[in-house]
Design a protein around this motif. Structure first.
Motif, PDB file in Angstrom:
ATOM      1  N   GLY A 159       0.822  -1.211   0.000  1.00 19.98           N
ATOM      2  CA  GLY A 159       0.000   0.000   0.000  1.00 19.98           C
ATOM      3  C   GLY A 159       0.853   1.257   0.000  1.00 19.98           C
ATOM      4  O   GLY A 159       2.045   1.201   0.294  1.00 19.98           O
ATOM      5  N   SER A 160       0.239   2.386  -0.339  1.00 16.41           N
ATOM      6  CA  SER A 160       1.015   3.609  -0.423  1.00 16.41           C
ATOM      7  C   SER A 160       0.262   4.779   0.195  1.00 16.41           C
ATOM      8  O   SER A 160      -0.778   5.191  -0.305  1.00 16.41           O
ATOM      9  CB  SER A 160       1.320   3.915  -1.888  1.00 16.41           C
ATOM     10  N   PRO A 161       0.812   5.354   1.277  1.00 12.90           N
ATOM     11  CA  PRO A 161       0.172   6.538   1.859  1.00 12.90           C
ATOM     12  C   PRO A 161       0.228   7.746   0.922  1.00 12.90           C
ATOM     13  O   PRO A 161      -0.584   8.656   1.032  1.00 12.90           O
ATOM     14  CB  PRO A 161       0.958   6.789   3.149  1.00 12.90           C
ATOM     15  N   ILE A 162       1.190   7.718  -0.011  1.00 11.53           N
ATOM     16  CA  ILE A 162       1.286   8.835  -0.970  1.00 11.53           C
ATOM     17  C   ILE A 162       0.056   8.834  -1.876  1.00 11.53           C
ATOM     18  O   ILE A 162      -0.430   9.880  -2.295  1.00 11.53           O
ATOM     19  CB  ILE A 162       2.570   8.703  -1.822  1.00 11.53           C
ATOM     20  N   LEU A 163      -0.442   7.623  -2.168  1.00  8.32           N
ATOM     21  CA  LEU A 163      -1.655   7.514  -2.981  1.00  8.32           C
ATOM     22  C   LEU A 163      -2.805   8.255  -2.295  1.00  8.32           C
ATOM     23  O   LEU A 163      -3.575   8.978  -2.930  1.00  8.32           O
ATOM     24  CB  LEU A 163      -2.003   6.029  -3.163  1.00  8.32           C
ATOM     25  N   PHE A 164      -2.871   8.071  -0.979  1.00  4.41           N
ATOM     26  CA  PHE A 164      -3.897   8.784  -0.222  1.00  4.41           C
ATOM     27  C   PHE A 164      -3.738  10.292  -0.413  1.00  4.41           C
ATOM     28  O   PHE A 164      -4.702  11.021  -0.646  1.00  4.41           O
ATOM     29  CB  PHE A 164      -3.791   8.446   1.270  1.00  4.41           C
ATOM     30  N   GLU A 165      -2.490  10.756  -0.311  1.00  2.00           N
ATOM     31  CA  GLU A 165      -2.272  12.205  -0.413  1.00  2.00           C
ATOM     32  C   GLU A 165      -2.713  12.734  -1.765  1.00  2.00           C
ATOM     33  O   GLU A 165      -3.307  13.816  -1.865  1.00  2.00           O
ATOM     34  CB  GLU A 165      -0.800  12.536  -0.161  1.00  2.00           C
ATOM     35  N   HIS A 166      -2.414  11.956  -2.832  1.00  3.98           N
ATOM     36  CA  HIS A 166      -2.847  12.407  -4.165  1.00  3.98           C
ATOM     37  C   HIS A 166      -4.370  12.545  -4.213  1.00  3.98           C
ATOM     38  O   HIS A 166      -4.904  13.560  -4.657  1.00  3.98           O
ATOM     39  CB  HIS A 166      -2.399  11.418  -5.246  1.00  3.98           C
ATOM     40  N   LEU A 167      -5.063  11.506  -3.768  1.00  5.29           N
ATOM     41  CA  LEU A 167      -6.530  11.550  -3.816  1.00  5.29           C
ATOM     42  C   LEU A 167      -7.057  12.654  -2.911  1.00  5.29           C
ATOM     43  O   LEU A 167      -7.949  13.411  -3.273  1.00  5.29           O
ATOM     44  CB  LEU A 167      -7.118  10.212  -3.367  1.00  5.29           C
TER      45      LEU A 167
END
Lengths: 184, 583
Positions: free
Chosen positions: B263-271
């Motif tokens: 999983g990627s917390p950066i993905l969360f930040e993008h969304l």
């Protein structure tokens, strides 16, 4: 009459703008899918056959609904075609659940040990589509009942028109998701 | 023909379908939440200026559990910061601001009897109300409210076992925000459709008051960006509750490795920031609209550059979707991508400068009436400039990296977004209060409120820039753990002092507001000599707005001090005289 036309136009716009926001919702989910996939560690697997059956069911249901709307516009009854659409919608939902069963049988899990984001995305996104579709099924049921008791005439079929827009949209959305999962 | 009908207490005040009553419901709920959010900030400011000291007030509000011996517990500190941000951003400056003025002004200013769907409008408020109850309830659960910041970054928000606030509090936060988004979408859909379809005869898009333009664009922004927040929250809920790994990877808690991989917390930040940045403008644009109207009315001059103002709003809204990366410069982003986000971010300076220039040009050599509303509108122009300038520094990736996550950022966004939007909201309340309640607010209290607010707000947020430049990180529980920050303790005391003063004076405003509802001097139909249609409605509130026919619109909204006119304003429903040209 003037007021009615204005109201019809407003209802259609409401629906269209609602659809735009649903597009953004799925746009967010599928772009997350792309970003996550690009990071690697991605489990590849076959799409279940049941999802193809879903695709056929929803395309045919859309066609039936198209004919139903045409019938009503021509002053004929659209009830049986509406009922057909509804049944195919139920078949779609059933095939989705079967599809999830197939995925589990393949070893693709939503969660827990051995699960992978690729599988989790499929479950989450198809579940969200199904929830939107259940809304459509409820609307279709109401429309079918109203059609049965003769609420629609060739001058007054806004309900069928609105439900058609939403249902065709759900069909297109599924086609997009299906092709996206298969080819992305 | 009157549209008014008999109302019972329930249909008039509670389950009202009247847009004006729904607006007041949003306003008063927003004000109530505003007081709570503000109180939270004062509580955690006490800890920041006097770390580890005992305050009876902390124990009074937080109890023995969260403030043992009057000292703030670190966990509740994080929770207070989180709830302060959540409440102010969503509850006060989104629902409180847009919910109030979109509901109140859209039908009145475009010449409609009500919203396209009164029922959806009512539903929008009650979803908001339910969201409010859930959020407030989360303050009282055993493990405390959410504490992962208003941006709810995983893993803190994704692992219920991480800190006390990651548990039930975070679940309730997610439920509240989902209800909130549903409310916003219901409202936004309605605003757009009403503006596009229900305008009275003659109200072309080019004659729309700028308030309505701003509210239209805000509604479009909301419809496009809130669903993405929902999709972001959905995946978070899956991670939290079903054990998926969208945002989680390789985490060890108490020596035990979790199963999550990839999983990627950066993905969360993008969304998240894809919503998060437009959200900034969802907050700011209604204030821009309100300020345009208030400045023009009280300058007795047409707004300078009407078309440029509309164009600037559209451009700001468009750009807000392509700048989210500037919140993420330190996430290891490719420097080239960083420079792209820097470029798009700095582009926003152009429409923003157009707006400031036009405000100043409208004020230039005007016959200014310094009403409390006007003072807050001018205050808005001030904070929009001072806060905007530091935005240029933070928008530049090379500079941002140095001050990222310091108090410099806190100072910046509080001035440019928080204060500006609050000033816009207060300007709107002072300006439209006579139309809302048929009475005037006390002017002297209004002046006192403005000046104390204005001075104390700068007193709070201006020094924060220096704290940030000195490297003081935001969100830290204590500033005394590092000797290098010891020299900054005086500044922190000054900030807290001004925060308390600024907070107290808001109570005066609230007193003025409620006192004036019942005891204020009676208002006339058009006390400010304003052109827009709402001032042609009777003082007495009726459902349907106009007792007779809806007025038709004959001119734009800004015919102030027009040469050849009998008085210094010409309402929109007055036909052009013979030989008179439109502006």
């Amino acid at each position: 009459m003037q007021l009615n036309l204005k109201k019809n136009k407003a209802s259609k716009q409401l629906l269209w703008i609602g659809i735009v926001s649903i597009v953004m919702f799925f746009g967010g989910l599928t772009s997350a899918y792309i970003v996550r996939k690009a990071e690697g560690g991605w489990l590849e697997f076959e799409m279940p056959v049941w999802f193809t059956i879903s695709t056929v069911a929803i395309v045919v249901s859309s066609a039936l609904l198209l004919f139903a709307a045409q019938n009503v516009k021509a002053g004929k009854s659209g009830t049986s075609l509406l009922l057909g659409t509804l049944l195919l919608g139920i078949l779609f939902s059933f095939s989705q659940i079967q599809g999830w069963g197939d995925l589990v049988a393949q070893g693709v899990y939503l969660t827990g040990e051995g699960s992978n984001a690729s599988g989790s995305f499929i479950y989450a996104i198809t579940l969200m589509h199904l929830l939107h579709l259940i809304g459509g099924l409820i609307a279709l049921t109401i429309t079918t009942i109203k059609s049965k008791i003769g609420k629609y005439t060739k001058d007054n079929y806004l309900g069928i028109h609105l439900v058609s827009i939403y249902w065709h949209f759900l069909g297109l959305l599924w086609l997009y998701l299906f092709l996206f999962f298969t080819y992305s | 023909m009157s549209e008014h009908h008999k109302e019972t207490f329930l249909t008039k005040y509670v389950f009202s379908l009247d847009h004006k009553m729904i607006a007041k419901q949003f306003l008063i709920t927003g004000m109530f939440m505003g007081v709570i959010g503000m109180l939270m900030s004062i509580l955690f400011r006490l800890q920041l200026s006097n770390p580890g000291e005992s305050f009876a007030v902390l124990e009074f509000f937080l109890g023995e559990k969260w403030a043992p011996g009057g000292v703030l517990d670190p966990n509740i500190y994080l929770a207070l910061v989180t709830m302060h941000g959540t409440i102010l951003i969503f509850w006060v400056l989104t629902a409180g601001l847009t919910g109030t003025f979109a509901n109140f002004l859209i039908p009145l200013q475009i010449g409609a009897r009500d919203m396209a769907s009164g029922f959806m409008n009512m539903l929008s408020y009650w979803f908001f109300f339910a969201a409010t109850i859930v959020l407030l309830y989360s303050l009282f659960v055993e493990s405390g409210p959410a504490a992962a910041g208003w941006t709810i970054y995983p893993p803190l928000s994704a692992l219920p076992q991480a800190i006390p606030g990651s548990g039930l509090g975070q679940d309730l936060w997610l439920i509240a925000i989902t209800l909130f988004v549903v409310s916003s979408l219901l409202g936004g859909l309605n605003y757009i459709v009403t503006i596009l379809n229900m305008r009275t005869k003659g109200m072309t898009m080019s004659r729309l008051p700028l308030t309505i333009w701003a509210l239209l664009i805000v509604a479009i922004l909301g419809v496009l960006s809130f669903p993405v927040l929902l999709s972001c929250a959905l995946l978070l809920i899956f991670d939290r509750s079903f054990g998926t790994s969208f945002y989680l990877s390789d985490i060890i808690i108490n020596g035990e490795a979790l199963h999550n991989t990839g999983g990627s917390p950066i993905l969360f930040e993008h969304l998240f920031w894809f919503l998060g940045h437009p959200e900034v403008y969802i907050i700011l644009l209604p204030a821009l609209g309100i300020v345009s109207e208030v400045i023009s009315v009280n300058s007795r001059k047409p707004i300078f550059g009407y078309k440029a103002m509309v164009g600037a709003l559209i451009l700001i809204a468009f750009l807000s979707f392509v700048v989210w990366g500037h919140h993420m410069f330190i996430t290891g982003m490719d420097p080239f991508l960083g420079s792209v986000f820097t470029f798009t971010t700095l582009l926003i300076a152009i429409p923003s400068a157009v707006k400031v220039f036009n405000y100043l040009a409208t004020l230039w050599r005007a016959n200014i009436r310094f009403t409390p509303a006007m003072l807050f509108a001018i205050g808005f122009v001030s904070t929009f400039i001072t806060g905007g300038l530091t935005g240029i520094i933070l928008g530049d990736s090379a500079l941002d990296i140095n001050v990222h996550d310091t108090y410099f950022v806190v100072g910046h966004f509080h001035i440019v977004m928080g204060l500006s939007a609050i000033y816009g909201m207060l300007a709107g309340v002072y300006h439209w209060f006579p139309k809302m309640y048929g009475r005037m607010m006390n002017k002297k209290l209004g002046y006192f409120h403005f000046w104390v607010t204005f001075i104390s707000a700068y007193g709070v947020f201006f020094p924060m820039h220096f704290l940030g430049l000195a490297g003081l990180p935001r969100r830290y529980y204590t500033n005394s753990a590092f000797p290098m920050f010891d020299g900054l303790s005086d500044i922190n005391e000054v900030i807290t002092f001004f925060a308390i003063i600024g907070g107290l004076v808001q109570l005066l405003f609230i007193f003025n507001f409620f006192y004036s509802i019942f005891k204020g001097t009676k208002a006339t139909e058009n006390p400010w000599g304003s052109n827009t249609l709402e001032w042609t409605t009777p003082v007495e509130r009726i459902h349907g707005n106009w007792p007779g026919e809806i007025p038709t619109v004959e001119r734009w909204a800004y015919d102030y001090s027009k040469p050849g006119a009998d008085q210094d304003f010409v309402p929109q429903n007055v036909p052009l005289k013979e030989g008179e040209t439109e502006h």
